[in-house]
Scaffold this active site. Structure first.
Site, PDB file in Angstrom:
ATOM      1  N   ASP A 335      32.973  42.885  58.315  1.00 50.65           N
ATOM      2  CA  ASP A 335      33.496  42.082  57.218  1.00 50.65           C
ATOM      3  C   ASP A 335      32.395  41.702  56.231  1.00 50.65           C
ATOM      4  O   ASP A 335      32.545  41.863  55.010  1.00 50.65           O
ATOM      5  CB  ASP A 335      34.156  40.822  57.786  1.00 50.65           C
ATOM      6  CG  ASP A 335      35.241  40.263  56.870  1.00 50.65           C
ATOM      7  OD1 ASP A 335      35.662  40.990  55.953  1.00 50.65           O
ATOM      8  OD2 ASP A 335      35.658  39.118  57.081  1.00 50.65           O
ATOM      9  N   ASP A 395      42.067  38.410  59.097  1.00 48.67           N
ATOM     10  CA  ASP A 395      41.548  37.066  59.323  1.00 48.67           C
ATOM     11  C   ASP A 395      42.485  36.224  60.177  1.00 48.67           C
ATOM     12  O   ASP A 395      42.132  35.125  60.597  1.00 48.67           O
ATOM     13  CB  ASP A 395      41.303  36.369  57.977  1.00 48.67           C
ATOM     14  CG  ASP A 395      40.269  37.104  57.144  1.00 48.67           C
ATOM     15  OD1 ASP A 395      39.379  37.717  57.743  1.00 48.67           O
ATOM     16  OD2 ASP A 395      40.377  37.088  55.911  1.00 48.67           O
TER      17      ASP A 395
END
Length: 510
Positions: A335, A395
């Protein structure tokens, strides 16, 4: 993967054109530049002018226009041939107070050389030509206009909605996974997971391969977006329809909703399942057909996204805390790299993650990989194009897998207070709050896993350490937990027997 990312910069370039005639009014999008004469921030403070229609001219010179016709009024002309500053200077020389430039092209910020800005003392803005035609059809030629630019607020109620969606989805997904594990343990003794309907990740090598495939897929999406986007949309339709069916079916089963069945040639059919499948497929088809209609389709996308995340968390199980740590750590690096590092390698300086998540073309196809909630306070911006706060499915799913593992572990150790599950959910909430706080302070989107992974992993480890169950928590799976419990049982039993000088055998199989 970004927690919340506005489609445009925080500097307000969009404004509102208020057109009225008598008691009726309509508002349209306009784009302006603060370097020209600034606009009022509220409608009440804005000055109203009669609108003169000169869209038949480009206003590159004043020939053919009588000053008395436009003096003290707002003038609308057509975009083209000469630059914005030349049009503005001609309008100003004729005595106009405001210049609107109707455009058939995409609205861009009207700009000029720095030396030209000081020469122009009237308001200037671009509007869509189709909006002008619509207003003229509605009001005729007797239109009054006001131009104003409401301030852009960084803090928006949509952030609270995104936070609520994320926390509720993670909590429900973890609870569902634990309830499913409890049902499997009751019916199968907890030892046979092959037929339980869950797919378990238990090999570190498979986790590494999985993350490497994600990296490769993201890079392919960057280079072949316009081809792969339709494949991803098709996969999402199939997966989300199935997930929505599973979620609603589980709720109906929980509340005890009965079902009728019938047989056709030895095939049994459930009326409830058929009706539910029809509803889920219909919702998915509506989303697929109207997926680019931003005004309302985000509701269906969020509904399908929540169902997708819930079903994923219930179906995919991480076998132990070791696998959780490896997977979450690798995805954290993934990420951060694709959000913060890749801008140094792209031509436009925008990260690969952002370009793939939002699409290279703001008006084109977008991947259905984010929760979207409109920015409620961005009224002017929403007239020009819906502004969203967004949160990637990853997420929710990635930390959610750890929350689900904690929920299952509570089942394995028969924790009535669900201490691991509750602690991990609270850690996820705090991680999300920190993510949004950093986003608001920095004014830019954040890789949420950078904050969520440390919060959830460290909290889970601390709880296990404080309870003296780290060995079991790290090993995971019902079989390994039972083996660890059996060892602890024998150790405790041997200690007690030796203290009382007894030679009886220890029974720790039950």
């Amino acid at each position: 993967a970004n927690a919340s990312l506005p489609f445009r910069l925080a500097v307000t370039l969009e404004a509102i054109l208020h057109i009225s005639s008598g008691d009726s009014y309509r508002e349209y999008c306009i784009v302006h530049n603060h370097s020209w004469t600034p606009l009022s921030e509220t409608l009440d403070d804005a000055v109203q002018y009669p609108l003169v229609n000169w869209t038949s001219t480009l206003l590159c010179n004043a020939s053919g226009i009588l000053p008395d016709l436009v003096k003290g009024k707002a003038l609308v002309v057509t975009r083209g041939e000469c630059d914005f500053s030349q049009k503005a200077l001609v309008a100003q020389s004729l005595g106009a107070k405001t210049l609107l430039i109707a455009s058939n092209e995409d609205l861009t910020t009207p700009s000029a050389n720095d030396s030209e800005y000081a020469k122009v003392n009237i308001s200037l803005a671009l509007m869509r030509y189709r909006d002008f035609l619509e207003a003229r059809q509605a009001f005729g030629e007797g239109m009054q206009v006001k131009l104003y630019a409401p301030p852009y607020s960084k803090i928006d109620p949509s952030i609270a909605v995104i936070l609520l969606i994320a926390v509720v989805t993670v909590t429900l997904g973890g609870y569902w996974s634990g309830a499913y594990e409890s049902g499997v343990a009751d019916t199968e003794g907890g030892d046979n997971k092959a037929d339980s309907g869950q797919l378990s990740l238990y090999s570190p090598l498979k986790v590494v391969i999985f993350v490497a495939m994600m990296c490769g897929m993201l890079v392919l999406m960057y280079y072949f977006y316009y081809v792969l986007v339709y494949i991803i949309i098709a996969i999402f339709c199939l997966a989300s329809a199935s997930a929505l069916f599973s979620c609603i079916d589980a709720v109906l089963e929980k509340i005890g909703c009965g079902t009728l069945s019938f047989s056709v040639r030895n095939w049994n059919f459930s009326v409830r399942s058929i009706l539910l499948a029809a509803v889920c497929i219909s919702i998915t088809v509506v989303w697929a057909v109207y997926r680019n209609e931003d005004r309302w389709i985000w509701i269906l996308q969020d509904l399908l996204g929540i169902a997708f995340c819930l079903n994923f968390m219930k179906t995919i199980s991480l076998s132990n805390f070791k696998i959780c740590v490896i997977l979450l750590s690798l995805l954290l690096v993934y990420d951060v790299f694709f959000v913060f590092i890749t801008p140094f390698f792209t031509k436009n300086g925008v990260s690969i993650m952002v370009q793939v998540a939002l699409g290279p073309d703001a008006s084109g196809e977008k991947l259905p990989v984010v929760m979207r909630v409109p920015r409620f306070s961005a009224w002017a911006q929403n007239l020009c194009g819906m502004q969203f706060s967004i949160l990637g499915y990853g997420d929710i799913i990635v930390p959610g897998l750890l929350v689900a593992y904690c929920s299952r572990f509570d089942v394995w150790i028969k924790s009535s207070k669900k201490i691991y599950f509750v602690s991990c959910c609270i850690a996820y909430l705090l991680g999300m709050l920190l993510t949004f706080a950093v986003m608001l302070l920095s004014g830019m989107g954040q890789p949420a896993l950078l904050y969520l992974v440390p919060f959830t992993v460290i909290t889970s480890a601390v709880v296990a350490g404080c309870r003296g169950e780290m060995k079991m928590f790290w090993a995971g799976t019902t079989y390994e937990v039972r083996q660890a419990e059996k060892i602890q049982c024998f150790d405790s039993c041997s200690y007690v027997l030796s203290a009382f000088k007894q030679s009886s055998p220890c029974f720790c199989d039950s």
